[in-house]
Write a protein that holds these residues in place. Structure first.
Motif, mmCIF file in Angstrom:
data_model
loop_
_atom_site.group_PDB
_atom_site.id
_atom_site.type_symbol
_atom_site.label_atom_id
_atom_site.label_comp_id
_atom_site.label_asym_id
_atom_site.label_seq_id
_atom_site.Cartn_x
_atom_site.Cartn_y
_atom_site.Cartn_z
ATOM 1 N N LEU A 28 0.814 -1.055 0.132
ATOM 2 C CA LEU A 28 0.107 0.105 -0.014
ATOM 3 C C LEU A 28 0.895 1.457 -0.109
ATOM 4 O O LEU A 28 1.541 1.587 1.048
ATOM 5 C CB LEU A 28 -0.855 0.135 1.131
ATOM 6 N N ASP A 29 1.176 1.638 -1.156
ATOM 7 C CA ASP A 29 1.785 3.134 -1.249
ATOM 8 C C ASP A 29 1.128 3.821 -2.520
ATOM 9 O O ASP A 29 0.283 3.384 -2.749
ATOM 10 C CB ASP A 29 3.091 2.808 -1.546
ATOM 11 N N SER A 30 2.093 4.841 -2.738
ATOM 12 C CA SER A 30 1.347 5.859 -4.017
ATOM 13 C C SER A 30 1.192 5.290 -5.251
ATOM 14 O O SER A 30 0.586 5.717 -5.965
ATOM 15 C CB SER A 30 2.447 7.146 -4.126
ATOM 16 N N ASP A 31 1.965 4.059 -5.431
ATOM 17 C CA ASP A 31 1.674 3.570 -6.764
ATOM 18 C C ASP A 31 -0.027 3.158 -6.870
ATOM 19 O O ASP A 31 -0.175 2.925 -8.057
ATOM 20 C CB ASP A 31 2.492 2.106 -6.929
ATOM 21 N N LEU A 32 -0.664 2.854 -5.794
ATOM 22 C CA LEU A 32 -2.063 2.706 -6.192
ATOM 23 C C LEU A 32 -2.691 3.803 -6.910
ATOM 24 O O LEU A 32 -3.885 3.422 -7.422
ATOM 25 C CB LEU A 32 -2.795 2.476 -4.671
ATOM 26 N N LEU A 33 -2.201 5.176 -6.812
ATOM 27 C CA LEU A 33 -3.007 6.253 -7.547
ATOM 28 C C LEU A 33 -2.887 6.060 -9.050
ATOM 29 O O LEU A 33 -3.959 6.123 -9.630
ATOM 30 C CB LEU A 33 -2.309 7.432 -7.007
ATOM 31 N N ASP A 34 -1.782 5.450 -9.565
ATOM 32 C CA ASP A 34 -1.619 5.421 -10.979
ATOM 33 C C ASP A 34 -1.223 4.279 -11.641
ATOM 34 O O ASP A 34 -0.845 4.407 -12.825
ATOM 35 C CB ASP A 34 -1.034 6.932 -11.505
ATOM 36 N N GLN A 35 -0.785 3.370 -10.819
ATOM 37 C CA GLN A 35 -0.269 2.080 -11.409
ATOM 38 C C GLN A 35 -1.070 1.037 -11.516
ATOM 39 O O GLN A 35 -2.077 0.986 -10.350
ATOM 40 C CB GLN A 35 0.707 1.634 -10.540
ATOM 41 N N PRO A 36 -1.097 0.152 -12.568
ATOM 42 C CA PRO A 36 -2.253 -1.066 -12.431
ATOM 43 C C PRO A 36 -2.037 -2.020 -11.572
ATOM 44 O O PRO A 36 -1.612 -3.271 -11.913
ATOM 45 C CB PRO A 36 -2.243 -1.421 -13.907
ATOM 46 N N VAL A 37 -2.365 -1.862 -10.493
ATOM 47 C CA VAL A 37 -2.046 -3.027 -9.466
ATOM 48 C C VAL A 37 -3.456 -3.430 -8.385
ATOM 49 O O VAL A 37 -3.128 -4.121 -7.536
ATOM 50 C CB VAL A 37 -0.941 -2.454 -8.290
ATOM 51 N N LEU A 38 -4.431 -2.964 -8.856
ATOM 52 C CA LEU A 38 -5.682 -3.118 -8.006
ATOM 53 C C LEU A 38 -6.587 -4.224 -8.775
ATOM 54 O O LEU A 38 -6.803 -3.983 -9.915
ATOM 55 C CB LEU A 38 -6.563 -1.944 -8.021
ATOM 56 N N ASN A 39 -7.045 -5.006 -8.293
ATOM 57 C CA ASN A 39 -8.024 -6.035 -8.446
ATOM 58 C C ASN A 39 -9.304 -6.161 -7.602
ATOM 59 O O ASN A 39 -9.319 -5.852 -6.492
ATOM 60 C CB ASN A 39 -7.256 -7.601 -8.832
ATOM 61 N N ALA A 40 -10.359 -6.674 -8.315
ATOM 62 C CA ALA A 40 -11.626 -6.997 -7.613
ATOM 63 C C ALA A 40 -11.349 -7.918 -6.456
ATOM 64 O O ALA A 40 -10.694 -9.051 -6.978
ATOM 65 C CB ALA A 40 -12.888 -7.181 -8.617
ATOM 66 N N ILE A 41 -12.181 -7.769 -5.424
ATOM 67 C CA ILE A 41 -12.045 -9.017 -4.402
ATOM 68 C C ILE A 41 -12.761 -10.007 -4.778
ATOM 69 O O ILE A 41 -13.946 -9.808 -5.134
ATOM 70 C CB ILE A 41 -12.558 -8.254 -3.084
ATOM 71 N N GLY A 42 -12.281 -11.025 -4.877
ATOM 72 C CA GLY A 42 -13.062 -12.379 -5.559
ATOM 73 C C GLY A 42 -14.266 -12.881 -4.724
ATOM 74 O O GLY A 42 -14.207 -14.201 -4.312
ATOM 75 N N ASN A 43 -15.069 -12.163 -3.992
ATOM 76 C CA ASN A 43 -16.189 -12.702 -3.232
ATOM 77 C C ASN A 43 -17.490 -12.399 -3.846
ATOM 78 O O ASN A 43 -18.561 -12.651 -3.143
ATOM 79 C CB ASN A 43 -15.876 -12.026 -1.829
ATOM 80 N N ASP A 44 -17.634 -11.751 -5.154
ATOM 81 C CA ASP A 44 -18.841 -11.463 -5.609
ATOM 82 C C ASP A 44 -19.930 -10.388 -4.785
ATOM 83 O O ASP A 44 -21.076 -10.668 -5.228
ATOM 84 C CB ASP A 44 -19.720 -12.844 -5.975
ATOM 85 N N ARG A 45 -19.093 -9.808 -4.179
ATOM 86 C CA ARG A 45 -20.178 -8.991 -3.218
ATOM 87 C C ARG A 45 -19.956 -7.458 -3.919
ATOM 88 O O ARG A 45 -19.083 -7.242 -4.696
ATOM 89 C CB ARG A 45 -19.584 -9.091 -1.841
ATOM 90 N N THR A 46 -21.161 -6.664 -3.672
ATOM 91 C CA THR A 46 -20.753 -5.054 -4.097
ATOM 92 C C THR A 46 -19.648 -4.513 -3.447
ATOM 93 O O THR A 46 -18.897 -4.858 -2.259
ATOM 94 C CB THR A 46 -22.131 -4.441 -3.160
ATOM 95 N N ASN A 47 -18.888 -3.918 -4.404
ATOM 96 C CA ASN A 47 -17.549 -3.356 -4.347
ATOM 97 C C ASN A 47 -17.475 -1.829 -4.677
ATOM 98 O O ASN A 47 -16.515 -1.303 -4.515
ATOM 99 C CB ASN A 47 -16.365 -4.240 -5.051
ATOM 100 N N SER A 48 -18.752 -1.373 -5.117
ATOM 101 C CA SER A 48 -18.640 0.089 -5.247
ATOM 102 C C SER A 48 -20.035 0.816 -4.887
ATOM 103 O O SER A 48 -21.221 0.218 -5.082
ATOM 104 C CB SER A 48 -18.667 0.073 -6.844
ATOM 105 N N TRP A 49 -19.905 1.768 -4.426
ATOM 106 C CA TRP A 49 -21.114 2.737 -3.939
ATOM 107 C C TRP A 49 -21.296 4.188 -4.551
ATOM 108 O O TRP A 49 -19.873 4.869 -4.538
ATOM 109 C CB TRP A 49 -21.046 2.800 -2.361
ATOM 110 N N GLN A 50 -22.353 4.625 -4.448
ATOM 111 C CA GLN A 50 -22.236 5.951 -5.206
ATOM 112 C C GLN A 50 -23.545 6.734 -4.469
ATOM 113 O O GLN A 50 -24.476 6.266 -4.143
ATOM 114 C CB GLN A 50 -22.476 5.963 -6.730
ATOM 115 N N LEU A 51 -23.259 7.949 -4.388
ATOM 116 C CA LEU A 51 -24.149 8.873 -3.525
ATOM 117 C C LEU A 51 -23.905 10.277 -4.033
ATOM 118 O O LEU A 51 -23.002 10.893 -4.147
ATOM 119 C CB LEU A 51 -23.996 9.169 -2.010
#
Length: 227
Positions: free
Chosen positions: A168-191
């Motif tokens: 967990l460092d600044s690479d998360l902002l602009d480097q392709p290192v993130l994946n969806a958690i593989g539990n089939d649960r909701t992972n995005s919320w909007q208001l």
């Protein structure tokens, strides 16, 4: 395409971006009310799925009028946080505000990894982090919340959860290192909401009293990196 200005803040480590020109008093009200919601939610739980409804209920009580809300399951691999935010926002942002978001993000990525701003962002991600149960390799899951205040004062709040085998460092902002958690649960919320000024005028003093010195210690204005 017209150029839209932006102003970037951190609210207890959550990125908040004002698109266009807004009165200072309005910005202060948004930042203060958002900070109260964040602190109340964080005191209850570090789990993003748990503290999202607490956050949204808190800001509604002090004057955020809901236009719409939603949640969904996003499937993604090898993304960075900006692309995830764009995917969550969908059609809520016109092109000039999408560009303002990208410009604000570019300024963030220019900051030194040990700068106060990057440190605050990463600290927030770490506070929500857990070891993922969905992967056979060592992975950490966490979540990030972002608030975008549009030209018309609409407040778009987004939250997304993800996992990464990267530290967990600044690479998360602009480097392709993130994946969806593989539990089939909701992972995005909007208001999507608007601040009811008349309501907030009645509770502003109480909000500021509850925040106390957190106003000085938990709000951070982001200025462009030199060079």
């Amino acid at each position: 395409m017209k150029k839209t200005t932006f102003d970037t803040w951190l609210v207890n480590g959550n990125i908040t971006i004002f698109c266009g020109s807004h009165a200072d008093e309005f910005k202060k009200d948004i930042l203060s009310s958002s900070l109260l919601g964040e602190l109340v939610a964080s005191q209850k739980s570090a789990n993003p799925e748990v503290n999202w409804p607490i956050y949204t209920e808190t800001v509604q009580k002090i004057g955020w009028m809901v236009n719409s809300r939603g949640n969904q399951r996003l499937d993604f691999d090898n993304r960075n946080l900006l692309t995830l935010v764009g995917q969550c926002a969908g059609s809520d942002l016109p092109k000039d505000e999408q560009q303002a978001l990208a410009d604000a993000w570019a300024e963030l990525t220019k900051l030194q990894p040990d700068s106060p701003a990057i440190t605050a962002i990463i600290d927030k991600l770490q506070r929500s982090a857990t070891v993922s149960e969905s992967s056979n390799i060592s992975a950490v899951s966490t979540g990030a919340m972002l608030t975008i205040i549009r030209n018309d004062k609409t407040v778009v709040t987004l939250q997304v959860t993800f996992e990464t085998t990267h530290c967990l460092d600044s690479d998360l902002l602009d480097q392709p290192v993130l994946n969806a958690i593989g539990n089939d649960r909701t992972n995005s919320w909007q208001l999507s909401s608007l601040l009811d000024g008349r309501h907030y005028n009645q509770v502003r003093a109480d909000v500021l009293k509850k925040l106390g010195r957190n106003i000085e210690t938990k709000l951070l204005h982001i200025t462009a990196a030199s060079g």
